[in-house]
Write a protein that holds these residues in place. Structure first.
Motif, PDB file in Angstrom:
ATOM      1  N   ILE A   2      33.055  85.219  10.688  1.00 54.26           N
ATOM      2  CA  ILE A   2      32.087  86.297  10.581  1.00 54.26           C
ATOM      3  C   ILE A   2      30.705  85.680  10.704  1.00 54.26           C
ATOM      4  CG2 ILE A   2      31.121  88.092   9.100  1.00 54.26           C
ATOM      5  CD1 ILE A   2      33.907  88.274   7.770  1.00 54.26           C
ATOM      6  N   ALA A   3      29.947  86.169  11.659  1.00 57.15           N
ATOM      7  CA  ALA A   3      28.581  85.682  11.864  1.00 57.15           C
ATOM      8  C   ALA A   3      27.609  86.727  11.328  1.00 57.15           C
ATOM      9  CB  ALA A   3      28.318  85.433  13.340  1.00 57.15           C
ATOM     10  N   LEU A  50      23.388  77.758  22.095  1.00 62.09           N
ATOM     11  CA  LEU A  50      24.601  78.434  22.541  1.00 62.09           C
ATOM     12  C   LEU A  50      25.800  77.488  22.534  1.00 62.09           C
ATOM     13  CD1 LEU A  50      23.030  80.611  25.354  1.00 62.09           C
ATOM     14  CD2 LEU A  50      23.949  81.417  23.162  1.00 62.09           C
ATOM     15  N   THR A  51      25.578  76.231  22.877  1.00 56.85           N
ATOM     16  CA  THR A  51      26.652  75.234  22.777  1.00 56.85           C
ATOM     17  C   THR A  51      27.076  75.082  21.323  1.00 56.85           C
ATOM     18  OG1 THR A  51      25.807  74.059  24.709  1.00 56.85           O
ATOM     19  CG2 THR A  51      27.267  72.825  23.252  1.00 56.85           C
ATOM     20  N   GLU A  52      26.108  75.060  20.428  1.00 61.13           N
ATOM     21  CA  GLU A  52      26.389  74.986  18.989  1.00 61.13           C
ATOM     22  C   GLU A  52      27.207  76.194  18.540  1.00 61.13           C
ATOM     23  OE1 GLU A  52      26.135  73.568  15.002  1.00 61.13           O
ATOM     24  OE2 GLU A  52      25.559  72.537  16.838  1.00 61.13           O
ATOM     25  N   ASP A  75      25.671  81.371   9.640  1.00 64.34           N
ATOM     26  CA  ASP A  75      24.293  81.837   9.529  1.00 64.34           C
ATOM     27  C   ASP A  75      23.720  81.848  10.943  1.00 64.34           C
ATOM     28  OD1 ASP A  75      21.610  82.311   8.963  1.00 64.34           O
ATOM     29  OD2 ASP A  75      21.572  80.955   7.249  1.00 64.34           O
ATOM     30  N   ARG A  76      23.702  82.994  11.538  1.00 63.36           N
ATOM     31  CA  ARG A  76      23.251  83.252  12.907  1.00 63.36           C
ATOM     32  C   ARG A  76      24.354  82.945  13.912  1.00 63.36           C
ATOM     33  NH1 ARG A  76      18.198  84.929  13.684  1.00 63.36           N
ATOM     34  NH2 ARG A  76      16.635  84.453  12.128  1.00 63.36           N
ATOM     35  N   CYS A  77      24.138  83.458  15.125  1.00 67.16           N
ATOM     36  CA  CYS A  77      25.079  83.259  16.221  1.00 67.16           C
ATOM     37  C   CYS A  77      24.338  83.474  17.541  1.00 67.16           C
ATOM     38  CB  CYS A  77      26.274  84.209  16.105  1.00 67.16           C
ATOM     39  SG  CYS A  77      25.852  85.959  16.285  1.00 67.16           S
ATOM     40  N   ILE A  79      23.806  86.048  19.226  1.00 62.40           N
ATOM     41  CA  ILE A  79      23.010  87.279  19.319  1.00 62.40           C
ATOM     42  C   ILE A  79      21.534  86.994  19.053  1.00 62.40           C
ATOM     43  CG2 ILE A  79      22.579  89.505  18.202  1.00 62.40           C
ATOM     44  CD1 ILE A  79      25.626  89.798  18.005  1.00 62.40           C
ATOM     45  N   GLY A  80      21.243  86.164  18.057  1.00 65.26           N
ATOM     46  CA  GLY A  80      19.854  85.810  17.771  1.00 65.26           C
ATOM     47  C   GLY A  80      19.214  85.031  18.905  1.00 65.26           C
ATOM     48  N   VAL A  81      19.981  84.140  19.514  1.00 69.91           N
ATOM     49  CA  VAL A  81      19.470  83.357  20.645  1.00 69.91           C
ATOM     50  C   VAL A  81      19.083  84.304  21.785  1.00 69.91           C
ATOM     51  CG1 VAL A  81      20.030  81.588  22.365  1.00 69.91           C
ATOM     52  CG2 VAL A  81      20.872  81.347  20.012  1.00 69.91           C
ATOM     53  N   LEU A  82      19.968  85.238  22.082  1.00 69.21           N
ATOM     54  CA  LEU A  82      19.701  86.179  23.170  1.00 69.21           C
ATOM     55  C   LEU A  82      18.563  87.141  22.814  1.00 69.21           C
ATOM     56  CD1 LEU A  82      23.359  86.985  24.255  1.00 69.21           C
ATOM     57  CD2 LEU A  82      21.730  85.456  25.375  1.00 69.21           C
ATOM     58  N   ALA A  83      18.546  87.606  21.592  1.00 68.96           N
ATOM     59  CA  ALA A  83      17.488  88.544  21.177  1.00 68.96           C
ATOM     60  C   ALA A  83      16.116  87.895  21.275  1.00 68.96           C
ATOM     61  CB  ALA A  83      17.750  89.039  19.761  1.00 68.96           C
ATOM     62  N   TYR A  84      16.022  86.633  20.860  1.00 66.90           N
ATOM     63  CA  TYR A  84      14.746  85.926  20.911  1.00 66.90           C
ATOM     64  C   TYR A  84      14.270  85.784  22.358  1.00 66.90           C
ATOM     65  CZ  TYR A  84      11.268  82.268  20.310  1.00 66.90           C
ATOM     66  OH  TYR A  84      10.104  81.538  20.338  1.00 66.90           O
TER      67      TYR A  84
END
Length: 147
Positions: A2-3, A50-52, A75-77, A79-84
């Motif tokens: 669960i992220a 994203l690799t992480e 803690d994060r996934c 989605i945050g990378v893409l949203a930013y």
């Protein structure tokens, strides 16, 4: 796995720490990924994060196979990378190709597959509250922010 994702200051890390403290033998929490300081181009940072995220999914599956019933949280996934990256290009602070490339990588790593995560929870908080929480964290005392 669960992220939990969302904007800064919405309580993700606090909630995860409290859950881990309450159930120390039943919960594993992957902390928020931090890119190395030497990654300057945004594309390199996005690729690293994203690799992480993809590595976390692999590790979560291994942990859950070895320990059935273990709750693995992140803690994060992606989605945050893409949203930013989307926010940067939408506000003309970053090129569209950075977002497009990050989205391509997320697809390539299988992160956008609905079966990749058990669930992704996105915490929502008023942006003014987010700013107030982050300012209070910096100075160690509550701060009132009027926007």
């Amino acid at each position: 796995m669960i992220a939990i994702d969302g904007m800064p200051g919405d309580g993700k890390t606090t909630a995860l720490h409290r859950l881990q403290d309450a159930l120390p033998n039943q919960v594993v929490v992957f902390p928020e990924a931090q890119p190395p300081g030497d990654l300057i181009p945004d594309g390199a940072t996005a690729r690293y994060l994203l690799t992480e995220a993809q590595g976390r999914l692999t590790d979560a599956r291994r942990l859950q196979q070895a320990h059935p019933g273990l709750l693995v949280l992140s803690d994060r996934c992606h989605i945050g990378v893409l949203a930013y990256r989307y926010a940067l290009q939408a506000t003309c602070q970053g090129p569209r190709q950075d977002f497009d490339r990050a989205l391509e990588l997320a697809h390539y790593f299988g992160l956008t597959d609905p079966a990749a995560h058990d669930r992704v929870l996105v915490l929502l908080v008023d942006p003014a509250e987010s700013v107030a929480r982050r300012l209070a964290e910096r100075v160690g005392a509550p701060v009132l922010v009027v926007l």
